[in-house]
Scaffold this active site. Structure first.
Site, short mmCIF file in Angstrom:
data_model
loop_
_atom_site.label_atom_id
_atom_site.label_comp_id
_atom_site.label_asym_id
_atom_site.label_seq_id
_atom_site.Cartn_x
_atom_site.Cartn_y
_atom_site.Cartn_z
N THR A 133 0.83 -1.21 0.00
CA THR A 133 0.00 0.00 0.00
C THR A 133 0.87 1.26 0.00
O THR A 133 1.99 1.25 0.53
CB THR A 133 -0.90 0.00 1.26
N ASP A 134 0.31 2.34 -0.53
CA ASP A 134 1.04 3.62 -0.49
C ASP A 134 1.19 4.14 0.95
O ASP A 134 1.99 5.03 1.21
CB ASP A 134 0.35 4.68 -1.36
N GLU A 135 0.40 3.55 1.88
CA GLU A 135 0.45 4.07 3.26
C GLU A 135 1.80 3.81 3.94
O GLU A 135 2.11 4.45 4.94
CB GLU A 135 -0.71 3.48 4.08
N TYR A 158 -1.29 -0.28 11.11
CA TYR A 158 -1.55 -0.97 9.83
C TYR A 158 -0.38 -0.75 8.87
O TYR A 158 0.21 -1.70 8.34
CB TYR A 158 -2.86 -0.47 9.20
N LYS A 162 2.42 -3.35 7.22
CA LYS A 162 2.62 -3.54 5.78
C LYS A 162 4.08 -3.23 5.41
O LYS A 162 4.68 -3.93 4.60
CB LYS A 162 1.67 -2.66 4.97
#
Ligand code: NAD
Ligand code: TYD
Length: 352
Positions: A133-135, A158, A162
């Site tokens: 994810t870009d997060e 989260y 990741k």
């Protein structure tokens, strides 16, 4: 086209179900194995249009169960993995970070270990493709975009979990020469999205005339991509990407939360035959999420240059398709919000 035997983890979830659907339909010669634990977020109803196809197989199980993983690799002679299984909701991660670390980091590590062991260092024609994810990049400054070189700087449990899984994937590529690829996508929306995330939650609440909880002042910015376009990008990266590389995926489509919610209200008032402004009256500002990242914004030029991928729909088209799907599938919404399908699957698979 060579035959392949692909393991897709998390295929009963939101994005996974679109990836499974695309691969099952587009590659009838491939064996597609969907491995999913069927947590609250996994729902086989998401796949009922493809589950009777001869190239589709479902295995219920946990990526934390190494013996089970090894048995699936052997049973289907798996030669490629697309790994989506994860805990995926930031708000839940704030309540239970350990569960996120366990599933997302240790689960990924187990999957990497099993791939390496079963493939026994014969990596010719093999691929471990990890969906991230870009997060993991943290929050983007105004005017700047995440590239694949952007420093990893996760801010929520989260995104930290990741990022941890991304590091292990990279480490297996570096240390053991396992052929790995990683992609990092921006926020997805579309059919089969569990109504705990912003867009389906708002759609569900608008339908039911319930308050629309906007965190803080609604000024946080997300970069939205239609889920089918994410699945198409995954297909491109799986087939045309390079081993050891990271690819960002995004539609260059930034929206402030409050503007997006207002637009949804406008669209749904029209669809539901309500007077304009009716749904916007439901907007309620609530306490902000702790550590809430202000802005995500993806630079997807590497993906576009290497594969020619482009989003297939504009945001307006994608959002309208999404709203239409939720309005036509209220039973799905009711099932996932009432927990009926959870009861059903617990009963159906109680032996595993
Ligand atoms: P989701 O929560 O809808 O689905 C996750 C799936 O994984 C579910 O089917 C669940 O049953 C399964 N799962 C969870 N734990 C498991 C375990 N221990 N063993 C086997 N299966 C398990 O998530 P999603 O939104 O579809 O996201 C899929 C992947 O894409 C995740 O890795 C997520 O980090 C990533 N991602 C999501 C977005 C987004 O906007 N939703 C954006 C970029 C990347
Ligand atoms: P979400 O869909 O949870 O995705 P993520 O946190 O992974 O980006 O949230 C998207 C944005 O919407 C985020 O800025 C938080 C905000 N939000 C609300 O304002 N209200 C809500 O009820 C939810 C679920 C999210």
């Amino acid at each position: 086209m060579s035959r392949r035997s692909l393991l897709i983890t998390g295929g009963a979830g939101f994005i996974g179900s679109h990836v499974v659907r695309l691969f099952v339909n587009k590659y009838p010669d491939y064996t597609i194995v969907n491995l999913d634990k069927l947590t609250y977020a996994g729902n086989l109803e998401n796949l009922k249009d493809v589950d009777s196809k001869p190239n589709y197989h479902f295995e219920k199980g946990d990526i934390l169960d190494v013996e089970f993983l090894a048995s699936v690799f052997k049973k289907y002679s798996i030669d490629g993995v697309i790994h989506l299984a994860a805990e995926s909701h930031v708000d839940r991660s704030l309540h239970n970070p350990a569960e996120f670390a366990t599933t997302n980091i240790i689960g990924t590590l187990h999957l990497l270990n099993v791939a390496q062991t079963i493939w026994n260092n014969d990596f010719q024609g093999k691929l471990f493709y990890h969906i991230s994810t870009d997060e993991v990049y943290g929050s983007a400054e105004n005017g700047s975009f995440f590239t694949e070189e952007t420093h990893i700087d996760p801010m929520s449990p989260y995104s930290a979990s990741k990022a941890g899984s991304d590091h292990f994937v990279k480490a297996f590529g570096n240390s053991y020469k396992l052929p790995v690829r990683i992609s990092r996508c921006s926020n997805n929306y579309g059919p089969y999205h569990f109504p705990e995330k912003l867009i389906p939650l708002m759609i569900n609440n608008i339908i039911n005339n319930k308050p629309l909880p906007v965190y803080g002042k609604g000024e946080n910015i997300r970069d939205w991509l239609f889920v089918v376009d994410h699945a198409r990008a995954i297909d491109e990266i799986f087939h045309k990407g390079k081993d050891g590389e990271v690819y960002n995926i995004g539609g260059n489509n930034e929206w402030k939360n409050i503007d997006l919610v207002k637009f949804l209200c406008y669209l749904m008032d029209k669809k539901l035959g309500r007077e304009e402004g009716t749904s916007a009256n439901l907007i309620t500002y609530v306490k902000d999420r702790p550590g809430h990242d202000l802005r995500y914004a993806i630079d997807a030029s590497k993906l576009i240059a290497e594969t020619g991928w482009r989003p297939s729909v504009t945001f307006e088209e994608g959002l309208e398709k999404t709203v239409d799907w939720y309005l036509a599938n209220r039973q799905w919404l009711n099932n996932v919000t009432s927990g009926e399908y959870m009861k059903y699957y617990t009963g159906m698979y109680q032996n595993r």
